[in-house]
Design an enzyme around this catalytic site. Structure first.
Site, PDB file in Angstrom:
ATOM      1  N   ASP A 174      32.243  49.086  34.062  1.00  0.00           N
ATOM      2  CA  ASP A 174      32.212  50.009  35.327  1.00  0.00           C
ATOM      3  C   ASP A 174      31.442  49.246  36.418  1.00  0.00           C
ATOM      4  O   ASP A 174      30.806  49.800  37.173  1.00  0.00           O
ATOM      5  CB  ASP A 174      31.489  51.185  34.839  1.00  0.00           C
ATOM      6  CG  ASP A 174      32.505  51.882  33.905  1.00  0.00           C
ATOM      7  OD1 ASP A 174      33.684  52.006  33.920  1.00  0.00           O
ATOM      8  OD2 ASP A 174      32.029  52.619  33.023  1.00  0.00           O
ATOM      9  N   GLY A 222      32.693  47.640  38.774  1.00  0.00           N
ATOM     10  CA  GLY A 222      33.322  47.661  40.259  1.00  0.00           C
ATOM     11  C   GLY A 222      34.486  46.796  40.665  1.00  0.00           C
ATOM     12  O   GLY A 222      34.448  46.217  41.642  1.00  0.00           O
ATOM     13  N   LYS A 223      34.781  46.254  39.681  1.00  0.00           N
ATOM     14  CA  LYS A 223      35.739  44.831  39.750  1.00  0.00           C
ATOM     15  C   LYS A 223      37.062  45.087  40.599  1.00  0.00           C
ATOM     16  O   LYS A 223      37.467  44.273  41.457  1.00  0.00           O
ATOM     17  CB  LYS A 223      36.538  44.413  38.546  1.00  0.00           C
ATOM     18  CG  LYS A 223      35.448  43.771  37.601  1.00  0.00           C
ATOM     19  CD  LYS A 223      35.955  43.401  36.372  1.00  0.00           C
ATOM     20  CE  LYS A 223      36.623  44.126  35.402  1.00  0.00           C
ATOM     21  NZ  LYS A 223      36.067  45.317  35.166  1.00  0.00           N
ATOM     22  N   LYS A 254      46.407  41.875  38.114  1.00  0.00           N
ATOM     23  CA  LYS A 254      45.640  42.486  37.001  1.00  0.00           C
ATOM     24  C   LYS A 254      45.815  41.724  35.662  1.00  0.00           C
ATOM     25  O   LYS A 254      46.803  41.560  35.193  1.00  0.00           O
ATOM     26  CB  LYS A 254      45.958  44.020  36.790  1.00  0.00           C
ATOM     27  CG  LYS A 254      44.911  44.728  35.683  1.00  0.00           C
ATOM     28  CD  LYS A 254      43.654  44.659  36.039  1.00  0.00           C
ATOM     29  CE  LYS A 254      42.796  45.515  35.000  1.00  0.00           C
ATOM     30  NZ  LYS A 254      41.441  45.538  35.191  1.00  0.00           N
ATOM     31  N   THR A 267      44.854  48.729  30.826  1.00  0.00           N
ATOM     32  CA  THR A 267      45.164  49.478  29.687  1.00  0.00           C
ATOM     33  C   THR A 267      45.105  51.119  30.582  1.00  0.00           C
ATOM     34  O   THR A 267      44.547  51.258  31.872  1.00  0.00           O
ATOM     35  CB  THR A 267      43.880  49.517  28.974  1.00  0.00           C
ATOM     36  OG1 THR A 267      42.517  49.799  29.354  1.00  0.00           O
ATOM     37  CG2 THR A 267      43.913  48.091  28.118  1.00  0.00           C
ATOM     38  N   ASP A 300      45.040  49.741  39.083  1.00  0.00           N
ATOM     39  CA  ASP A 300      44.117  49.035  39.534  1.00  0.00           C
ATOM     40  C   ASP A 300      44.865  48.141  40.597  1.00  0.00           C
ATOM     41  O   ASP A 300      44.306  48.024  41.851  1.00  0.00           O
ATOM     42  CB  ASP A 300      43.449  48.001  38.515  1.00  0.00           C
ATOM     43  CG  ASP A 300      42.407  48.620  37.630  1.00  0.00           C
ATOM     44  OD1 ASP A 300      42.144  49.771  37.841  1.00  0.00           O
ATOM     45  OD2 ASP A 300      42.201  47.930  36.575  1.00  0.00           O
ATOM     46  N   GLU A 330      42.029  39.784  38.457  1.00  0.00           N
ATOM     47  CA  GLU A 330      41.056  40.725  38.192  1.00  0.00           C
ATOM     48  C   GLU A 330      41.174  40.909  36.850  1.00  0.00           C
ATOM     49  O   GLU A 330      42.213  41.371  36.153  1.00  0.00           O
ATOM     50  CB  GLU A 330      41.289  42.396  38.686  1.00  0.00           C
ATOM     51  CG  GLU A 330      40.306  43.265  38.483  1.00  0.00           C
ATOM     52  CD  GLU A 330      40.573  44.838  38.669  1.00  0.00           C
ATOM     53  OE1 GLU A 330      39.918  45.523  37.912  1.00  0.00           O
ATOM     54  OE2 GLU A 330      41.468  45.104  39.560  1.00  0.00           O
TER      55      GLU A 330
END
Length: 213
Positions: A13, A15-16, A38, A42, A50, A115
């Site tokens: 968590d 913040g990627k 990405k 998941t 994302d 990411e």
């Protein structure tokens, strides 16, 4: 020549997604043609939340490569670590698919930002970690950190792993979104900068502003 940068975080968590989008926007503003990918998604089916966040924050709309999942080639339905999510879906993590998609994006864009999923030590198999992918593909890295209590420990552990594997640390992205306690945040930000200046003098430290979009 296209440039590819892998973006990881000090934990799940950190913040990627937000920082990946911010960096993509920053590069695009400089005139570079940028795509985000990405690594492994998941908790989704047939889409990457994302990647959708990247497009929304940068206000670009979907890229052509989003439609056929080139930008998110490996998606698992269960919201868990990559290895567990793959096992629950009865599939293996197809690293070759990630590579094929990355190479296609590299042929079309000036910069590709990948990411990651979780932190650097997230396992893809029992003997192949995310950091092993970064090393084996010789990718420069951006590390996302923040001022949450305990993040100094997570950051230094990540930096030690990066140094021990001779990974090029291109950026440290300090995510100011989590600066809820000004005293802790100021101390954390200062310590991380001093550490990076000593051990990674070529690395650029960037403050990622909150609500910058």
């Amino acid at each position: 020549m296209s440039e590819t940068i892998f973006i990881s975080g000090i934990d799940t968590d950190a913040g990627k997604s937000y920082c990946t989008a911010w960096l993509a926007c920053r590069m695009a503003e400089r005139g570079q043609k940028v795509a985000t990918q990405k690594f492994i998604q998941t908790g989704n089916t047939g889409r990457s939340e994302d990647i959708e966040l990247h497009r929304r924050l940068c206000d670009t709309g979907p890229l052509p490569e989003d439609a056929d999942l080139t930008t998110s080639p490996v998606i698992f339905s269960y919201p868990a670590s990559a290895q567990l999510a793959a096992r629950l879906d009865g599939r293996e993590i197809d690293v070759d698919a990630i590579d094929r998609s990355r190479r296609l994006l590299e042929s079309r864009y000036d910069v590709v930002l990948i990411e990651g999923a979780g932190g650097l030590m997230v396992p893809l198999t029992d003997d192949f970690l995310t950091i092993d992918y970064v090393v084996s593909r010789r990718l420069p890295l951006a590390l996302v950190t923040n001022g949450v209590l305990g993040s100094i420990n997570h950051t230094i552990l990540s930096l030690e792993a990066i140094a021990s594997r001779d990974i090029e640390l291109r950026y440290v992205l300090y995510n100011t979104h989590f600066d809820r306690d000004a005293v802790i945040a100021e101390d954390t930000r200062g310590f991380i900068e001093r550490y990076v200046r000593r051990h990674f003098p070529a690395t650029e430290i960037l403050d990622v502003p909150d609500m910058s979009f």
